[in-house]
Motif scaffolding. Structure first.
Motif, mmCIF file in Angstrom:
data_model
loop_
_atom_site.group_PDB
_atom_site.id
_atom_site.type_symbol
_atom_site.label_atom_id
_atom_site.label_comp_id
_atom_site.label_asym_id
_atom_site.label_seq_id
_atom_site.Cartn_x
_atom_site.Cartn_y
_atom_site.Cartn_z
ATOM 1 N N UNK A 107 0.827 -1.205 0.000
ATOM 2 C CA UNK A 107 0.000 0.000 0.000
ATOM 3 C C UNK A 107 0.862 1.256 0.000
ATOM 4 N N UNK A 108 1.940 1.244 0.770
ATOM 5 C CA UNK A 108 2.830 2.402 0.817
ATOM 6 C C UNK A 108 3.512 2.634 -0.520
ATOM 7 N N UNK A 109 3.981 1.582 -1.140
ATOM 8 C CA UNK A 109 4.634 1.707 -2.448
ATOM 9 C C UNK A 109 3.635 2.247 -3.466
ATOM 10 N N UNK A 110 2.425 1.707 -3.466
ATOM 11 C CA UNK A 110 1.425 2.148 -4.427
ATOM 12 C C UNK A 110 1.008 3.600 -4.201
ATOM 13 N N UNK A 111 1.058 4.065 -2.962
ATOM 14 C CA UNK A 111 0.784 5.486 -2.678
ATOM 15 C C UNK A 111 1.885 6.377 -3.233
ATOM 16 N N UNK A 112 3.081 5.861 -3.322
ATOM 17 C CA UNK A 112 4.217 6.692 -3.707
ATOM 18 C C UNK A 112 4.464 6.748 -5.210
ATOM 19 N N UNK A 113 3.829 5.864 -5.990
ATOM 20 C CA UNK A 113 4.035 5.906 -7.443
ATOM 21 C C UNK A 113 3.077 6.915 -8.061
ATOM 22 N N UNK A 114 3.462 7.460 -9.196
ATOM 23 C CA UNK A 114 2.603 8.446 -9.855
ATOM 24 C C UNK A 114 1.343 7.767 -10.366
ATOM 25 N N UNK A 115 0.310 8.554 -10.578
ATOM 26 C CA UNK A 115 -0.989 8.040 -10.993
ATOM 27 C C UNK A 115 -0.980 7.304 -12.306
ATOM 28 N N UNK A 116 -0.034 7.623 -13.191
ATOM 29 C CA UNK A 116 0.004 6.975 -14.505
ATOM 30 C C UNK A 116 0.678 5.616 -14.453
ATOM 31 N N UNK A 129 -6.756 3.489 7.197
ATOM 32 C CA UNK A 129 -5.815 3.673 8.298
ATOM 33 C C UNK A 129 -5.046 2.383 8.560
ATOM 34 N N UNK A 130 -3.881 2.535 9.119
ATOM 35 C CA UNK A 130 -3.056 1.374 9.441
ATOM 36 C C UNK A 130 -3.798 0.472 10.421
ATOM 37 N N UNK A 131 -4.428 1.065 11.431
ATOM 38 C CA UNK A 131 -5.182 0.270 12.401
ATOM 39 C C UNK A 131 -6.306 -0.515 11.755
ATOM 40 N N UNK A 132 -7.054 0.126 10.853
ATOM 41 C CA UNK A 132 -8.162 -0.545 10.172
ATOM 42 C C UNK A 132 -7.688 -1.687 9.292
ATOM 43 N N UNK A 133 -6.601 -1.467 8.580
ATOM 44 C CA UNK A 133 -6.056 -2.508 7.703
ATOM 45 C C UNK A 133 -5.562 -3.687 8.540
ATOM 46 N N UNK A 179 -5.171 4.031 14.393
ATOM 47 C CA UNK A 179 -6.400 4.403 13.690
ATOM 48 C C UNK A 179 -6.354 5.807 13.100
ATOM 49 N N UNK A 180 -5.465 6.647 13.568
ATOM 50 C CA UNK A 180 -5.350 7.999 13.023
ATOM 51 C C UNK A 180 -4.249 8.115 11.973
ATOM 52 N N UNK A 181 -3.599 7.004 11.653
ATOM 53 C CA UNK A 181 -2.490 7.026 10.697
ATOM 54 C C UNK A 181 -3.005 6.519 9.352
ATOM 55 N N UNK A 182 -3.206 7.449 8.412
ATOM 56 C CA UNK A 182 -3.665 7.080 7.076
ATOM 57 C C UNK A 182 -2.485 6.552 6.263
ATOM 58 N N UNK A 183 -2.759 5.590 5.406
ATOM 59 C CA UNK A 183 -1.715 4.987 4.574
ATOM 60 C C UNK A 183 -0.976 6.053 3.774
ATOM 61 N N UNK A 184 -1.714 6.993 3.172
ATOM 62 C CA UNK A 184 -1.047 7.981 2.319
ATOM 63 C C UNK A 184 -0.210 8.996 3.086
ATOM 64 N N UNK A 185 -0.269 8.964 4.398
ATOM 65 C CA UNK A 185 0.582 9.866 5.187
ATOM 66 C C UNK A 185 1.941 9.239 5.500
ATOM 67 N N UNK A 186 2.127 7.985 5.118
ATOM 68 C CA UNK A 186 3.337 7.256 5.499
ATOM 69 C C UNK A 186 4.493 7.384 4.516
ATOM 70 N N UNK A 187 4.228 7.878 3.318
ATOM 71 C CA UNK A 187 5.291 7.964 2.318
ATOM 72 C C UNK A 187 5.352 9.355 1.722
#
Length: 149
Positions: free
Chosen positions: A14-23, A75-79, A123-131
């Motif tokens: 999930x972290x890697x996929x958040x960090x790659x460009x949309x294309x 969120x990391x907690x939810x996942x 629960x307050x840590x969103x995946x997209x905030x990690x990278x």
């Protein structure tokens, strides 16, 4: 607390996929190489994340994997709650069978409460905030708590 290896791989994906460009649509093989995990483990993790609605897998020659909006905001907690095998933290078994204290023991409940507190703290840590946001090339990700030799 310690997360299992399947959860670790899933979070790294999930972290890697958040960090790659949309294309970009990395393939499962490329993701396996990026996170340094065998292809079959990554394939299983992608399948589970897809079932959870966190990633989308596009088939075909120009296909690959991309994170969904739900995956970015998860969120990391939810996942971790979903990916956890939910086995008791304490085994409550002896070589002779069931623990003799099983009916009067508070340890099991206390450990399960601690596990939920661990998840709640994430629960307050969103995946997209990690990278860091989109970058090119491989993304080094380390979630291990073990010291390197």
């Amino acid at each position: 607390m310690r997360i299992n290896s399947f959860s670790d791989v899933s979070l790294r994906l999930l972290m890697v996929l958040c960090s790659v460009s949309g294309e970009e649509l990395p393939t499962t093989r490329e993701l396996a190489e990026t996170v340094g995990t065998p292809y079959n483990h990554v394939s299983k993790a992608v399948l589970k994340l897809r079932q959870m609605g966190l990633v989308e897998a596009i088939r075909g020659r120009s296909g690959g994997v991309r994170i969904t909006p739900a995956g970015r905001h998860a969120t990391v907690g939810g996942v971790l709650r979903v990916l956890d095998d939910h086995s008791d933290v304490a085994a409550c078994q002896t070589v002779a069978g069931e623990c003799p204290l099983i009916h009067d023991c508070g340890l099991r409940g206390a450990l399960n409460h601690a596990r939920e507190a661990f998840y709640a703290s994430l629960d307050d840590v969103a995946i997209d905030s990690l990278t860091k946001k989109p970058q090119s090339g491989p993304v080094p990700v380390t979630l291990s708590t073990r010291p390197e030799n």
